[in-house]
Structures are given as structure tokens and as C-alpha cells.
Design a protein around this motif. Structure first.
Motif, PDB file in Angstrom:
ATOM      1  N   GLU A  60       0.643  -1.161  -0.267  1.00 47.57           N
ATOM      2  CA  GLU A  60       0.073   0.100  -0.306  1.00 47.57           C
ATOM      3  C   GLU A  60       1.059   1.062  -0.227  1.00 47.57           C
ATOM      4  OE1 GLU A  60      -2.313  -0.588   3.275  1.00 47.57           O
ATOM      5  OE2 GLU A  60      -3.157  -2.593   3.102  1.00 47.57           O
ATOM      6  N   ILE A  61       0.713   1.689  -1.383  1.00 46.62           N
ATOM      7  CA  ILE A  61       1.118   3.252  -1.127  1.00 46.62           C
ATOM      8  C   ILE A  61       0.105   4.544  -0.664  1.00 46.62           C
ATOM      9  CG2 ILE A  61       2.851   4.921  -2.002  1.00 46.62           C
ATOM     10  CD1 ILE A  61       4.326   2.590  -3.001  1.00 46.62           C
ATOM     11  N   GLU A  62      -0.026   5.623   0.232  1.00 49.14           N
ATOM     12  CA  GLU A  62      -1.246   6.747   0.290  1.00 49.14           C
ATOM     13  C   GLU A  62       0.292   8.200  -0.003  1.00 49.14           C
ATOM     14  OE1 GLU A  62      -4.183   6.069  -0.902  1.00 49.14           O
ATOM     15  OE2 GLU A  62      -3.724   4.103  -0.436  1.00 49.14           O
ATOM     16  N   ASP A  63      -0.631   9.273   0.339  1.00 50.40           N
ATOM     17  CA  ASP A  63      -0.679  10.145   0.583  1.00 50.40           C
ATOM     18  C   ASP A  63       0.835  10.586   1.795  1.00 50.40           C
ATOM     19  OD1 ASP A  63      -0.654  10.903  -2.338  1.00 50.40           O
ATOM     20  OD2 ASP A  63      -2.734  12.048  -1.777  1.00 50.40           O
ATOM     21  N   THR A  64       0.413   9.593   2.833  1.00 46.64           N
ATOM     22  CA  THR A  64       0.699   9.926   4.553  1.00 46.64           C
ATOM     23  C   THR A  64       1.392   8.555   4.333  1.00 46.64           C
ATOM     24  OG1 THR A  64      -1.327  10.464   4.646  1.00 46.64           O
ATOM     25  CG2 THR A  64      -0.397  12.680   4.157  1.00 46.64           C
ATOM     26  N   SER A  65       1.394   7.214   4.179  1.00 43.08           N
ATOM     27  CA  SER A  65       1.162   6.248   4.272  1.00 43.08           C
ATOM     28  C   SER A  65       2.370   5.405   3.347  1.00 43.08           C
ATOM     29  CB  SER A  65       0.091   5.917   5.344  1.00 43.08           C
ATOM     30  OG  SER A  65      -0.545   5.001   4.233  1.00 43.08           O
ATOM     31  N   VAL A  66       2.560   4.480   3.996  1.00 45.51           N
ATOM     32  CA  VAL A  66       3.032   2.707   3.105  1.00 45.51           C
ATOM     33  C   VAL A  66       3.190   2.013   4.379  1.00 45.51           C
ATOM     34  CG1 VAL A  66       5.417   3.886   4.017  1.00 45.51           C
ATOM     35  CG2 VAL A  66       5.328   2.194   1.735  1.00 45.51           C
TER      36      VAL A  66
END
Length: 271
Positions: A60-66
């Protein structure tokens, strides 16, 4: 009396240092630093210099998390791997997530808290760490944008003009030794087999590219791939599709050389 002067010392002795801004530059090396620092604290060993970089795959890769998993190994006979789940919106003085070490027999702790200062090399003086100012989150957004760069995702995706494979025979790429066959699309699905680097697998249905299960991002990535087929000259669409592949959002069912059947991320397959 001992003065705690460097990032490596603080991490080894599990001392929280805050508030520290996220680093700029090589995000892959920063994530590698974090894996090594948490491990050094759990087992109590010093890191003398910048740790060797690790290769990561991303669930998972999001704008403020991985959520990232290392391909190289830790601990007893290299039998463990580092799993990172970090967040950039926890605030300047709290931990940002954690690192876990799975695989291998151990009677020691297998997980620990992660702090932003651990993203820096061990010989970095604590006095030189940039301060995270409340409300100034530009460094957080910049860091996670760097993580999302396909060049930071454990190997380049490589040139292609279609998300889907053109041939029913594909070669394993972007791994150190082998890729795991999964029971379903997703890096957390059970492992049902392995295929070594550069070995070829059979792809019975090249048109059946599957999204990461239970993922809205995976469905969005399928739309990018459809758009790439329709607009192959669009650099923006190509970049988005390549990013999806680097994030392990798209999967194929394959048949391994030993006849075993399972699912492999498109990121690990080439013509």
C-alpha cells in the motif's frame, strides 16, 4: 556518563527523539535506515555506518502512509524480513508506526516503534536533525511522493506500452533471488510456491489482469491501464500506470516451471 549524540546510539538504546522532520532525498535508503535502526534496538547492536540499502515491495502507498516489505533478510541465518507500516499524519512528537520482523525462529521481540529520526543514517548527529514545526507538513508530503516514485520501489518497472503482457510466457524480474507465488492477488495472501529470478512462467490469460483484492486503488489502476490502451501516447497516463505496477496493485495468475499455480504481481513479470 554517556552522551547520546547520534541517531544510531538513540535507536540502539530505543530512545525517542522528537520533533524531527522527514528527510529529503533517497526515500528507499531512508526506509532501509528505519528497518536497520528498529532491529538494532530490538537486538541491541550498533550500526557503525550507513546500512546497506534494502529492496522493497509495496502493498500500500498513500499520500501520507506506506506499507513496505523488504526483499532482503534479517536475523538468524537471514531468515527474517522487515515489514514497515508508517504514517506521516501522527504529529511531530509521536511515533509514526512500526517495523516488524517476520520469519525465522526467535524468542526475542519481533516488532518495535518507528520514529522519523530513524529514517536518517546512524552517524547523523542528533544536533543536526531538522526540526518538525507544528503545522509545517511539506516535508511529509515530499517524502511520501518520493516513496511513490517507481524508481524507489525495488527496481524500475521498465518500458512498456500496455499494462497487460503480450505473450503467455513471462520472465521473473525485480527480485533478488525469487518471487513468491500467492494464493490470491496481494503480498499478504498465503504463499503457495516460489519462482527464481529470470525463470519463465506461463500466463494462461494475459487479458485477465487482476487488481489487488479489496482495494479501491487497485480498481483505479485498472482504469489507468484501460486509458493507456486507449491513449498510449499520454505521458501522464503512462506514468500513473507504471506507478500502479510499481505499487503491486495489478496481478496475474501464472503457472510456475514446476507446474504450481499462483498469483504474481505484474511488477515482477516482463516479456
Amino acid at each position: 556518563m554517556t552522551y547520546v549524540e547520534t541517531v544510531g546510539q538513540a535507536a540502539q538504546w530505543e530512545i525517542a527523539v522528537a520533533p524531527v522532520a522527514f528527510p529529503a532525498g533517497n526515500a528507499q535508503q531512508a526506509l532501509s535506515n528505519l528497518c536497520w535502526h528498529v532491529d538494532s534496538g530490538l537486538i541491541d547492536y550498533p550500526l557503525q555506518s550507513e546500512p546497506r540499502p534494502l529492496d522493497f515491495t509495496y502493498e500500500e502507498i498513500e499520500d501520507t502512509s506506506v506499507y513496505a516489505l523488504s526483499n532482503r533478510r534479517f536475523r538468524y541465518e537471514g531468515s527474517a524480513r522487515c515489514e514497515l507500516r508508517i504514517f506521516g499524519d501522527y504529529g511531530p512528537v509521536r511515533y509514526m508506526g512500526g517495523a516488524s520482523y517476520t520469519g525465522g525462529a526467535t524468542d526475542q521481540d519481533i516488532s518495535g516503534q518507528a520514529f522519523p529520526y530513524m529514517l536518517y543514517p546512524p552517524d547523523t548527529p542528533i544536533a543536526d536533525l531538522p526540526v518538525w514545526t507544528e503545522g509545517d507538513d511539506a516535508h511529509v508530503r515530499a517524502f511520501f511522493r518520493a516513496v511513490q516514485d517507481p524508481g524507489s520501489a525495488g527496481g524500475a518497472v521498465g518500458g512498456f506500452n500496455n499494462c497487460r503482457l503480450a505473450s503467455t510466457s513471462a520472465r521473473v524480474i525485480n527480485v533478488n533471488e525469487f518471487v513468491n507465488l500467492r494464493a490470491a492477488p496481494g503480498l499478504r495472501a498465503p504463499i503457495v510456491g516460489q519462482v527464481r529470478l529470470a525463470d519463465r512462467v506461463q500466463v494462461p490469460d494475459t487479458g485477465r489482469l487482476l487488481p489487488l483484492r479489496d482495494s479501491e486503488r487497485g480498481q483505479e489502476c485498472l482504469n489507468f491501464c484501460r486509458a493507456l490502451t486507449e491513449y498510449p501516447s499520454s505521458e501522464d497516463v503512462r506514468r500513473r500506470a507504471e506507478g500502479c505496477i510499481a505499487e503491486n496493485m495489478l496481478w496475474y495468475q501464472v503457472v510456475a516451471p514446476d507446474g504450481n499455480t499462483g498469483f504474481v504481481s505484474r511488477h515482477f513479470l516482463a516479456e
